[in-house]
Enzyme design. Structure first.
Site, PDB file in Angstrom:
ATOM      1  N   LYS A 127      -8.843  14.250  -2.704  1.00 55.30           N
ATOM      2  CA  LYS A 127      -8.748  13.739  -1.097  1.00 55.30           C
ATOM      3  C   LYS A 127      -8.997  14.622  -0.395  1.00 55.30           C
ATOM      4  CE  LYS A 127      -6.689   9.736   1.568  1.00 55.30           C
ATOM      5  NZ  LYS A 127      -6.478   8.860   0.891  1.00 55.30           N
ATOM      6  N   LYS A 150       2.186   2.013   2.810  1.00 58.95           N
ATOM      7  CA  LYS A 150       1.730   2.161   4.511  1.00 58.95           C
ATOM      8  C   LYS A 150       1.760   0.968   5.391  1.00 58.95           C
ATOM      9  CE  LYS A 150      -2.102   3.369   3.186  1.00 58.95           C
ATOM     10  NZ  LYS A 150      -2.814   4.256   2.559  1.00 58.95           N
ATOM     11  N   ASP A 156       1.044  -1.374   0.308  1.00 59.20           N
ATOM     12  CA  ASP A 156       0.014  -0.138  -0.396  1.00 59.20           C
ATOM     13  C   ASP A 156       1.493   0.786   0.017  1.00 59.20           C
ATOM     14  OD1 ASP A 156      -2.503   1.013   0.107  1.00 59.20           O
ATOM     15  OD2 ASP A 156      -2.834   0.854   2.345  1.00 59.20           O
ATOM     16  N   LYS A 204      -7.987  -1.809   3.685  1.00 60.47           N
ATOM     17  CA  LYS A 204      -7.213  -0.456   3.691  1.00 60.47           C
ATOM     18  C   LYS A 204      -7.212  -0.273   5.001  1.00 60.47           C
ATOM     19  CE  LYS A 204      -6.621   2.739   1.057  1.00 60.47           C
ATOM     20  NZ  LYS A 204      -5.328   2.730   0.008  1.00 60.47           N
TER      21      LYS A 204
HETATM   22  P1  NAD Z   1      -8.376   3.541  -9.945  1.00 57.95           P
HETATM   23  O1  NAD Z   1      -9.675   2.542  -9.424  1.00 57.95           O
HETATM   24  O2  NAD Z   1      -8.010   4.822 -11.058  1.00 57.95           O
HETATM   25  O3  NAD Z   1      -7.463   2.949 -10.831  1.00 57.95           O
HETATM   26  C1  NAD Z   1      -7.000   0.353 -10.367  1.00 57.95           C
HETATM   27  C2  NAD Z   1      -7.702   0.658 -12.021  1.00 57.95           C
HETATM   28  O4  NAD Z   1      -7.463  -0.848 -11.827  1.00 57.95           O
HETATM   29  C3  NAD Z   1      -8.889   0.636 -12.797  1.00 57.95           C
HETATM   30  O5  NAD Z   1      -8.346   1.756 -14.179  1.00 57.95           O
HETATM   31  C4  NAD Z   1      -9.456  -0.695 -12.520  1.00 57.95           C
HETATM   32  O6  NAD Z   1     -10.263  -0.806 -13.854  1.00 57.95           O
HETATM   33  C5  NAD Z   1      -7.915  -1.435 -12.630  1.00 57.95           C
HETATM   34  N1  NAD Z   1      -7.842  -3.251 -12.288  1.00 57.95           N
HETATM   35  C6  NAD Z   1      -9.003  -3.386 -11.118  1.00 57.95           C
HETATM   36  N2  NAD Z   1      -8.330  -5.173 -11.423  1.00 57.95           N
HETATM   37  C7  NAD Z   1      -8.115  -5.507 -12.332  1.00 57.95           C
HETATM   38  C8  NAD Z   1      -7.469  -6.472 -12.490  1.00 57.95           C
HETATM   39  N3  NAD Z   1      -7.421  -7.407 -11.577  1.00 57.95           N
HETATM   40  N4  NAD Z   1      -5.837  -6.279 -13.072  1.00 57.95           N
HETATM   41  C9  NAD Z   1      -5.625  -5.136 -13.970  1.00 57.95           C
HETATM   42  N5  NAD Z   1      -5.894  -4.225 -13.949  1.00 57.95           N
HETATM   43  C10 NAD Z   1      -7.510  -4.091 -12.872  1.00 57.95           C
HETATM   44  O7  NAD Z   1      -7.271   3.128  -8.247  1.00 57.95           O
HETATM   45  P2  NAD Z   1      -6.027   5.071  -7.987  1.00 57.95           P
HETATM   46  O8  NAD Z   1      -6.504   6.054  -7.591  1.00 57.95           O
HETATM   47  O9  NAD Z   1      -5.535   4.664  -9.370  1.00 57.95           O
HETATM   48  O10 NAD Z   1      -5.641   3.927  -6.592  1.00 57.95           O
HETATM   49  C11 NAD Z   1      -5.457   2.432  -7.324  1.00 57.95           C
HETATM   50  C12 NAD Z   1      -4.183   1.237  -5.808  1.00 57.95           C
HETATM   51  O11 NAD Z   1      -3.357   1.912  -5.111  1.00 57.95           O
HETATM   52  C13 NAD Z   1      -5.318   1.201  -5.486  1.00 57.95           C
HETATM   53  O12 NAD Z   1      -5.973  -0.057  -4.831  1.00 57.95           O
HETATM   54  C14 NAD Z   1      -5.598   2.304  -4.106  1.00 57.95           C
HETATM   55  O13 NAD Z   1      -6.168   1.859  -2.824  1.00 57.95           O
HETATM   56  C15 NAD Z   1      -3.856   2.117  -3.740  1.00 57.95           C
HETATM   57  N6  NAD Z   1      -3.489   3.367  -2.983  1.00 57.95           N
HETATM   58  C16 NAD Z   1      -3.257   4.717  -3.977  1.00 57.95           C
HETATM   59  C17 NAD Z   1      -3.148   5.696  -2.669  1.00 57.95           C
HETATM   60  C18 NAD Z   1      -3.655   7.147  -3.672  1.00 57.95           C
HETATM   61  O14 NAD Z   1      -4.363   7.360  -4.581  1.00 57.95           O
HETATM   62  N7  NAD Z   1      -3.234   7.821  -3.211  1.00 57.95           N
HETATM   63  C19 NAD Z   1      -2.924   5.610  -1.990  1.00 57.95           C
HETATM   64  C20 NAD Z   1      -2.462   4.597  -1.364  1.00 57.95           C
HETATM   65  C21 NAD Z   1      -2.865   3.301  -2.199  1.00 57.95           C
END
Ligand code: NAD
Length: 520
Positions: free
Chosen positions: A404, A476, A312, A361
């Site tokens: 956010k 994280k 994470d 999360k």
């Molecule tokens: P998002 O939903 O915009 O992007 C995720 C993408 O993954 C989507 O395009 C979705 O279609 C794709 N997806 C889902 N399942 C899949 C699979 N099996 N194979 C391939 N693609 C798949 O999310 P995001 O904002 O880009 O965040 C991505 C991840 O990072 C999340 O899990 C989030 O919790 C984690 N994260 C993000 C942040 C942040 O943005 N600040 C911080 C910590 C963790």
């Protein structure tokens, strides 16, 4: 040169008999000193025995031609990371109402920070860019690819993300419209049901064994087509629910490979991506909170001498928490209550509005103060495992999109039982915080594949342990080798990286003592 002049095109040369530069390697000898402690509870005495260990470090000087394959390439992080890389490479500028904007890598440890290395003749401090301490990959040279369950090209996906200014999106259009994520695997049980309408880019329905082979083939092809020496696979797709962890399912490498063969329903898509990467000799990083890296996958990584890291991305609220709680507890103030409220409106928020995914999360956010609290038994009673109340709330509010909001309240008991309440309000584009972490995760992982070490009882140089705990600063819920301590305090994590790299570069570590200014 004093610190103002030192840029990333400088190199460093260390005048130290314990360092040897060969054509291929930087070799250093480092004496690791640590205190071994025996605690005698009857005599109430701590016996401290200083110990010294000699390490030889060897860093390959040539950076490997590296590609990163993102799982979830079409997501907010995937598109932001990709667009920012192109914009930086092409030195793009764009207009918005405040005027002209220049591309940068702000928020990246490796690209936008410096390390204090010492001082010059006049006593002035000299700082060098982080990425000059050892040879490191340049992010602009990374080859980027990956998978998504959604078929949008990267231009459409970037528009959907609503992160970049409009003019920048238009400048990136011609490059990003040509980028199309590979079809992926989708097992609906693992991500929120509200994601179903996104799943229109899937590999043909098969068994999990066939899915694994398909992914391995994708990695091989990407490596071959782009003439790469190394590929790193990084999960930035939706947060999955936790999988069961149990004997026979995923406790050993054999277990997990058998479970895939048997098409076991508890094998998640991320388990398959991790196994595919490891079996192809590629490092695998988990940017989401789910427990992909089960004991069987750690075992598989160990057997294949491949690095894994997670879990994470640590972007905003948690980063702040791991600084603030460290500060409060180190100041002798007893943090009693931490309440973290978030709302966000991106697809991640939508996915997290489902209970099982939110739970992943919640778990990853919940342990981040444990080491700081555990380190001060004067404030927190060890016998009762006393710790602060800690609650995390996440709400989905589509209107705010990627911007956010995080609100945190910290209440501490202070001198003579007064109360100190600190409230923080943070508004920020989520993906602009997370994407530079992807840069650092990839660069540091590539670097770690070039560093080996040897102790006096070893015949040959060995790589570090497969779980890259050195990446803790960026994550994280940092994964460490089973049975070893988890560090969450941010500046300790930072020092861990800079000190290990200093040891490999043959440079004395910055102790912050500045004795040269305190003594005659
Ligand atoms: P998002 O939903 O915009 O992007 C995720 C993408 O993954 C989507 O395009 C979705 O279609 C794709 N997806 C889902 N399942 C899949 C699979 N099996 N194979 C391939 N693609 C798949 O999310 P995001 O904002 O880009 O965040 C991505 C991840 O990072 C999340 O899990 C989030 O919790 C984690 N994260 C993000 C942040 C942040 O943005 N600040 C911080 C910590 C963790």
């Amino acid at each position: 040169a004093d610190h103002q002049g030192v840029t990333s095109d400088y190199t460093i040369a260390v005048d130290n008999p314990n360092i040897k530069y060969t054509n291929d390697y930087i070799e250093t000898k480092y004496i690791y000193e640590m205190n071994h402690c025996d605690v005698d509870n009857i005599q109430k005495k701590v016996n401290i025995i200083p110990r010294k260990y000699e390490y030889l470090f060897r860093t390959k000087r040539t950076v490997q031609r590296t590609g990163v394959m993102l799982v979830g390439w079409g997501g907010n992080n995937g598109t932001t990371f990709t667009g920012a890389q192109i914009a930086n490479r092409e030195q793009m500028t764009w207009m918005r109402k405040e005027g002209i904007q220049y591309s940068n890598y702000y928020g990246s440890l490796t690209q936008s920070t410096t390390i204090r290395i010492g001082s010059n003749d006049t006593g002035k401090e000299v700082h060098i860019p982080f990425n000059t301490i050892l040879p490191m990959l340049t992010p602009n040279e990374l080859v980027i690819g990956g998978w998504d369950i959604n078929s949008s090209n990267l231009y459409e996906a970037m528009q959907r993300a609503c992160v970049f200014d409009y003019e920048l999106q238009e400048k990136l259009k011609s490059a990003m419209i040509k980028m199309k994520p590979l079809p992926s695997i989708y097992y609906p049980d693992f991500i929120a049901a509200n994601q179903e309408d996104r799943a229109n880019n899937l590999i043909p329905m098969g068994t999990k064994q066939q899915d694994l082979e398909h992914l391995r083939n994708d990695i091989r092809k990407f490596k071959h087509d782009n003439n790469l020496q190394q590929v790193i696979v990084l999960w930035t797709a939706n947060t999955e629910r936790f999988t069961d962890v149990k004997d026979g399912l995923n406790m050993t490498a054999d277990d997990i490979l058998k479970s895939i063969e048997n098409n076991n329903e508890e094998v998640s898509p991320s388990n398959l991506f991790a196994c595919a990467a490891i079996l192809e000799g590629c490092s695998y990083i988990n940017g989401s909170p789910q427990n992909t890296l089960v004991p069987g996958i750690i075992d598989l990584a160990q057997k294949n001498q491949v690095f894994i890291g997670g879990d994470d991305f640590k972007s905003g609220q948690t980063k702040m928490k791991s600084v603030l709680v460290d500060f409060l507890v180190s100041a002798g103030l007893k943090v009693q209550s931490i309440v973290s409220y978030n709302h966000l409106g991106n697809n991640d928020g939508k996915n997290l509005s489902s209970a099982k995914q939110f739970r992943s999360k919640e778990i990853s956010k919940s342990n981040v103060v444990d080491d700081m609290v555990g380190a001060n038994h004067l404030l927190y009673d060890k016998k009762t495992n006393e710790h602060p109340d800690h609650v995390v709330v996440i709400k989905y509010v589509p209107f705010v999109k990627d911007s956010k909001r995080a609100m945190d309240e910290y209440i501490s008991t202070i001198f003579m039982n007064g109360l100190n309440t600190i409230a923080i309000h943070n508004t920020c584009e989520d993906s602009l915080l997370a994407s530079p972490l992807i840069v650092d995760l990839v660069i540091l992982t590539e670097l770690m594949t070039r560093i080996t070490y040897k102790t006096s009882d070893m015949n040959d140089y060995q790589p570090f342990e497969p779980v890259l705990s050195i990446l803790s600063y960026l994550l994280k819920a940092p994964m460490v080798m089973p049975g070893t301590p988890v560090i969450n305090a941010l500046f300790k994590q930072h020092r861990c990286i800079t000190n290990i790299l200093s040891a490999c570069a043959g440079i004395s570590m910055d102790t912050d003592m500045l004795l040269e200014h305190k003594t005659k």
